[in-house]
Design a protein around this motif. Structure first.
Motif, PDB file in Angstrom:
ATOM      1  N   CYS A   1      17.227   2.519  12.482  1.00  0.00           N
ATOM      2  CA  CYS A   1      16.075   3.393  12.254  1.00  0.00           C
ATOM      3  C   CYS A   1      15.534   3.891  13.596  1.00  0.00           C
ATOM      4  O   CYS A   1      15.174   3.085  14.453  1.00  0.00           O
ATOM      5  CB  CYS A   1      14.984   2.651  11.492  1.00  0.00           C
ATOM      6  N   PRO A   2      15.469   5.217  13.794  1.00  0.00           N
ATOM      7  CA  PRO A   2      14.982   5.739  15.074  1.00  0.00           C
ATOM      8  C   PRO A   2      13.468   5.569  15.233  1.00  0.00           C
ATOM      9  O   PRO A   2      12.954   5.658  16.342  1.00  0.00           O
ATOM     10  CB  PRO A   2      15.354   7.220  15.012  1.00  0.00           C
ATOM     11  N   ASN A   3      12.779   5.322  14.133  1.00  0.00           N
ATOM     12  CA  ASN A   3      11.308   5.259  14.205  1.00  0.00           C
ATOM     13  C   ASN A   3      10.774   3.845  14.365  1.00  0.00           C
ATOM     14  O   ASN A   3       9.569   3.635  14.311  1.00  0.00           O
ATOM     15  CB  ASN A   3      10.696   5.854  12.934  1.00  0.00           C
TER      16      ASN A   3
ATOM     17  N   PRO B   1      11.580  -1.347   9.667  1.00  0.00           N
ATOM     18  CA  PRO B   1      12.173  -0.022   9.480  1.00  0.00           C
ATOM     19  C   PRO B   1      11.150   0.903   8.828  1.00  0.00           C
ATOM     20  O   PRO B   1      10.308   0.441   8.059  1.00  0.00           O
ATOM     21  CB  PRO B   1      13.357  -0.288   8.547  1.00  0.00           C
ATOM     22  N   CYS B   2      11.217   2.214   9.151  1.00  0.00           N
ATOM     23  CA  CYS B   2      10.187   3.116   8.620  1.00  0.00           C
ATOM     24  C   CYS B   2      10.407   3.406   7.142  1.00  0.00           C
ATOM     25  O   CYS B   2       9.472   3.737   6.427  1.00  0.00           O
ATOM     26  CB  CYS B   2      10.151   4.415   9.420  1.00  0.00           C
ATOM     27  N   ASN B   3      11.657   3.299   6.686  1.00  0.00           N
ATOM     28  CA  ASN B   3      12.011   3.536   5.283  1.00  0.00           C
ATOM     29  C   ASN B   3      11.803   4.988   4.854  1.00  0.00           C
ATOM     30  O   ASN B   3      11.825   5.286   3.672  1.00  0.00           O
ATOM     31  CB  ASN B   3      11.227   2.611   4.339  1.00  0.00           C
ATOM     32  N   GLU B   4      11.563   5.884   5.809  1.00  0.00           N
ATOM     33  CA  GLU B   4      11.328   7.286   5.453  1.00  0.00           C
ATOM     34  C   GLU B   4      12.304   8.230   6.131  1.00  0.00           C
ATOM     35  O   GLU B   4      12.574   9.315   5.632  1.00  0.00           O
ATOM     36  CB  GLU B   4       9.893   7.686   5.825  1.00  0.00           C
ATOM     37  N   CYS B   5      12.821   7.825   7.287  1.00  0.00           N
ATOM     38  CA  CYS B   5      13.727   8.716   8.007  1.00  0.00           C
ATOM     39  C   CYS B   5      15.039   8.861   7.233  1.00  0.00           C
ATOM     40  O   CYS B   5      15.284   8.156   6.259  1.00  0.00           O
ATOM     41  CB  CYS B   5      13.992   8.182   9.411  1.00  0.00           C
ATOM     42  N   ASP B   6      15.860   9.758   7.700  1.00  0.00           N
ATOM     43  CA  ASP B   6      17.097  10.044   6.995  1.00  0.00           C
ATOM     44  C   ASP B   6      18.005   8.812   6.943  1.00  0.00           C
ATOM     45  O   ASP B   6      18.616   8.518   5.916  1.00  0.00           O
ATOM     46  CB  ASP B   6      17.813  11.210   7.694  1.00  0.00           C
TER      47      ASP B   6
END
Ligand SMILES: [Zn+2]
Length: 565
Positions: free
Chosen positions: A64-66, A75-80
């Motif tokens: 996860c980059p965020n 993990p942000c669970n929203e990024c691609d």
């Protein structure tokens, strides 16, 4: 959209969602924060405790980059990248079940593929479930890769059976042991689910489910699913019992109350109730043993897991008149009957006859009770039933003084340190009518039997401890120092807690209220009863032999007989 089972809908998405495994999630988060993530993990533990879920969260967190490494490390669970994993289209996370891919060829494919760079993220993650199912040659083929994995690869192996994983693998992975999830963690989790789904739920029902799941969160969620679909989006105790086939706790409480109070008159109605409910007597006997074992723990002041506070209170009340010895005997009887029912063609009759007999059983009397009775001169005239009943023994107005404690001759080499000066107990009873010149240490010791009887009326457990292991050490007219003949903090703490009750018992008998103090343990003192039992048979006195003859006694080791079977 079709109904999704709870376990799937509530699958943890963040480390903080994982229930009951904080010791693992925190370690992994710290490793991520410090950039010291291992290349291979082994997640072991029973089924349904969060191994695969944690592996997936870790897989997302790695790419996860965020991810905020200075903050919560989730993990942000929203990024691609995160979403791709939820939708099973993430190319860099490869999940496989070793139960279906056990061959060398399957592993060779992994060995080759893992050399290729990740498609989108920075790392390629292999999650291999049930890794113990791999064949021996597959493990060997895997070993080389595990020894020198490519920089960009992380292996997460999961297993429910770590014994079957070869030591060569174990030594190359960072191992995390997932624990069974405790009812105290499961019940609040279920409550959270019910609240957010808008299902009314009774706490007792959720605890029942939590206990029945035996450590598996996934099982607990599955059971909740069943109850909700049975009872129509609500969780009642009644419905939960029906779905789980659990005997109501009040059946056990009622049985205990009847046996505890010799309530013969109420037994037929109880047995009738069991028959009407169509109770399985073997299940009932099993449940009774568990109930009584927990009651022993409660009486010993030990923690009991998975029972609510109100239930524990109910248990104590139901079994108020049963001693720990009584409970152990009942557990043994229930166990024996459970065995006998396996071969019985008429289990109901067999159970009912036995239960009636249990209700007539007298209390287990300690040797000390009997000694007190006998040395009081109430010899053969005493009917056996009365002599064996401890509660009646306490009713005797003035039992004679018991023999004074026997002090062992001092050892030639003093190995034990002499007792330190007494430490006043925190719970000391304030004095009111102390400093009475008429009562001295000898008087107190002489009236110890009466004091014990008075204490027994106030606090049975304290009286049992006092009888077996307390001695009156010193008394200066105001301060009474009591010592325990057993070493160990547990025994001393229990004694300190009970000193106020002892003070009250002394007030009852002698009319004074001494200031109570707990002295250092006196392991050099042997109580008379222990001394008697410890003698070899040839040296035993007539009293012991006559006891054995009168009651048809069998010699047992008092320590062993206390062990739960
Ligand atoms: Zn993300």
């Amino acid at each position: 959209m079709s109904y999704q089972v709870i376990a799937r809908r509530w699958r943890p998405k963040k480390f903080s969602d994982v229930v009951g495994q904080e010791h693992i999630t925190r370690t992994i988060q710290n490793a991520l924060r410090q950039g010291r993530l291992a290349h291979a993990f082994l997640f072991t533990g029973p089924r349904g405790v969060g191994k695969t879920s944690t592996a997936r969260i870790l897989a997302r967190a790695v790419n996860c980059p965020n991810i905020d490494l200075h903050g919560e490390v989730e993990p942000c669970n929203e990024c691609d990248t995160c979403r791709a994993l939820f939708e099973d289209r993430e190319m860099d996370v490869i999940e496989m079940d070793a139960a279906s891919y056990t061959s060398v060829d399957d592993i060779r494919r992994i060995n080759e593929n893992c050399r290729l760079s990740p498609v989108a993220g920075q790392r390629k993650i292999y999650i291999i479930d049930e890794v113990h199912m791999l064949s021996k040659s597959a493990f060997n083929a895997f070993l080389k890769t595990l020894e020198e994995p490519p920089e960009h690869v992380i292996f997460i192996l999961a297993t429910t059976d770590v014994q079957k994983v070869p030591a060569t693998i174990l030594s190359r992975v960072q191992r995390f042991d997932f624990r069974p999830v405790q009812p105290a963690d499961v019940a609040p989790h279920l409550k959270k689910i019910c609240e957010s789904e808008g299902w009314p739920a009774e706490d007792e029902a959720l605890w029942l489910i939590a206990r029945r799941a035996e450590g598996s969160l996934r099982d607990a969620e599955g059971l909740l699913d069943q109850v909700v679909s049975y009872a129509g989006n609500q969780v009642t105790l009644e419905a939960t019992r029906e779905v789980l086939g659990i005997l109501p706790g009040d059946l056990m409480a009622e049985a205990t109350r009847l046996l505890s109070g010799h309530r013969m008159a109420e037994v037929p109605a109880y047995l009738e109730q069991l028959a009407l409910r169509g109770v399985d007597y073997t299940d009932l006997l099993k449940a009774m043993q568990g109930y009584w074992m927990d009651l022993v723990f409660l009486k010993e002041g030990l923690p009991v897991s998975g029972r609510m506070e109100t239930e524990m209170q109910q248990m104590k009340e139901a079994g108020a008149d049963l001693s720990i010895e009584d409970l152990f005997r009942l557990i043994r009887l229930a166990e024996g009957l459970e065995d006998a029912l396996k071969w019985s063609t008429a289990p109901r009759v067999r159970f009912e006859v036995s239960f009636l007999r249990w209700a007539t059983l007298d209390r287990v009397a300690t040797i000390r009770d009997i000694l007190d009775r006998l040395s009081g001169g109430e010899g053969s005239a005493v009917p056996e039933r009365q002599a064996m009943t401890a509660s009646q023994a306490t009713a005797v107005s003035s039992p004679p003084p018991p023999p004074a404690p026997i002090v062992k001759p001092a050892p030639i080499k003093a190995e034990t340190t002499p007792p330190t000066p007494p430490v006043p107990a925190a719970e000391s009873t304030p004095t009111n009518a102390a400093a009475s010149g008429e009562v001295d240490l000898e008087t107190l010791r002489a009236r110890w039997g009466e004091i014990l009887a008075a204490l027994r009326k106030r606090n049975q457990a304290a009286a049992a401890m006092a009888e077996s292991s307390w001695i009156l050490d010193s008394f200066d007219g105001r301060k009474l120092t009591v010592c325990c003949t057993m070493a160990g903090k547990f025994a001393t703490d229990r004694m300190k807690e009970s000193l106020p009750a002892l003070a009250a018992a002394i007030t009852d008998v002698c009319g004074i209220t001494p200031i109570m103090a707990a002295g250092a343990p006196r392991t050099d003192v042997v109580k008379p009863v222990e001394k008697l039992a410890a003698k070899p048979p040839a040296e035993r006195d007539d009293l012991f032999n006559s006891l054995m003859n009168r009651f048809g006694g069998v010699e047992i080791d008092p320590k062993k007989s206390r062990e739960p079977r």
